[in-house]
Scaffold this motif. Structure first.
Motif, short mmCIF file in Angstrom:
data_model
loop_
_atom_site.label_atom_id
_atom_site.label_comp_id
_atom_site.label_asym_id
_atom_site.label_seq_id
_atom_site.Cartn_x
_atom_site.Cartn_y
_atom_site.Cartn_z
N VAL A 163 1.09 -1.12 0.06
CA VAL A 163 -0.09 -0.36 -0.16
C VAL A 163 0.76 0.82 0.32
N GLU A 165 3.85 1.40 -1.37
CA GLU A 165 4.04 1.76 -2.98
C GLU A 165 2.74 2.62 -3.98
N GLU A 166 1.88 1.59 -3.79
CA GLU A 166 0.26 2.25 -4.07
C GLU A 166 0.03 3.59 -3.81
N ALA A 167 0.47 4.22 -2.71
CA ALA A 167 -0.31 5.21 -2.57
C ALA A 167 0.71 6.60 -3.19
N LEU A 169 2.47 5.60 -6.14
CA LEU A 169 2.20 5.69 -7.28
C LEU A 169 0.87 6.65 -7.83
N SER A 170 -0.59 6.57 -6.30
CA SER A 170 -1.41 6.94 -7.12
C SER A 170 -0.83 8.62 -6.75
N LEU A 171 -0.42 9.31 -6.53
CA LEU A 171 0.30 10.27 -6.18
C LEU A 171 1.27 11.15 -7.27
N GLY A 172 1.46 10.25 -8.29
CA GLY A 172 1.92 10.93 -8.98
C GLY A 172 3.85 10.70 -9.05
N ASN A 174 6.62 8.04 -10.70
CA ASN A 174 6.71 6.99 -11.17
C ASN A 174 7.73 5.68 -10.31
N ARG A 175 7.67 4.90 -11.60
CA ARG A 175 7.96 3.16 -10.51
C ARG A 175 10.03 3.50 -9.91
N THR A 178 9.06 5.34 -6.66
CA THR A 178 8.59 5.22 -5.78
C THR A 178 9.66 3.83 -5.20
#
Length: 266
Positions: A163, A165-167, A169-172, A174-175, A178
């Protein structure tokens, strides 16, 4: 029954103490004799001296072996840490064909006896008509130490919730961002432990190194073996003490650093 159980546990404890004494008594004797001023070490000791350590510092062969061990160990630790992080990320965070085979291949050097692995690689190099060199010695050490780094980083990565890492990514992010800003800081205790573990395993390796090292090149463990084979000198005890300090001290330092970094992230 309680009396029999009590005597049974006492016997188990006494046997355990004897086993530990059998294992660690030679190490303690080596450390003590390294400070013995007598040319031929024995008990009772005639005093305490640092003479043999000073003579080690003036021994060119020992210094060359030390530089070689430090170079191979540091490069092995660096390469294994980079590859171990990438491999652990791929094996834990992604699903792809052949994942189980790759995981087994990475861990297999731990499962194969080191002598068998060393002889097998040496025969393979001879089949390829490749001479032994420092580069091939380094690759061999990387092969031996990489599984330990992968296992340590994997264990840490499994405990990190996705979660975070997903947060990011969701905030803009990139991988790569992150990984750099979220995943890597959380992995840092395992990374530090993996670096020191890889260095210690490489620095202390003797069995495989005996087969892979090029002619005329010695590492610290093979230098000790060579000195034992040629003569019995008090310098060997001093050199053994230094090896014990490195191989015991680095894991302890690594555990302390990992715990300290882990506390800072809470």
């Amino acid at each position: 029954m309680n009396g029999q159980g009590g005597w049974g546990w006492r016997a188990v404890k006494a046997f355990t103490v004897l086993v530990y004494l059998f294992m660690f008594a030679p190490i303690a004797v080596t450390v003590l004799l390294s400070f013995n001023p007598a040319q031929f070490g024995g008990f009772p000791m005639e005093g305490v001296t640092l003479r043999w350590f000073w003579e080690l510092a003036a021994n060119d062969m020992v210094l060359r072996a030390l530089r070689t061990s430090l170079l191979i160990g540091a490069l092995s630790a660096l390469i294994c840490t980079l590859l171990g992080i990438l491999a652990a990320m791929a094996l834990v965070r992604y699903e792809f064909r052949g994942k189980e085979w790759i995981n087994t291949l990475l861990i297999s050097p731990v499962l194969i006896p080191e002598t068998v692995l060393a002889v097998g690689l040496l025969l393979f190099l001879r089949w390829l008509e490749q001479p032994r060199s420092l580069v091939l010695l380094l690759l061999g050490h990387v092969m031996l130490t990489l599984p330990f780094v992968v296992l340590v980083v994997q264990a840490r990565l499994i405990g990190i919730k996705r979660v975070y890492e997903e947060a990011a990514l969701s905030l803009g992010a990139n991988r790569f961002q992150t990984f750099r800003e979220v995943t890597l800081p959380l992995l840092m205790p395992a990374v530090l432990a993996g670096i020191l573990l890889a260095f210690t395993i490489s620095f202390d390796n003797v069995t495989a190194t005996m087969f892979w090292r090029p002619a005329g090149v010695e590492t610290m463990p093979t230098q000790i073996f060579s000195m034992l084979r040629n003569s019995i000198s008090p310098e060997i005890n001093a050199l053994g003490t230094l090896m014990i300090v490195v191989t015991v001290g680095l894991p302890v330092i690594g555990a302390a650093l990992a715990r300290y970094v882990g506390r800072g992230q809470r």
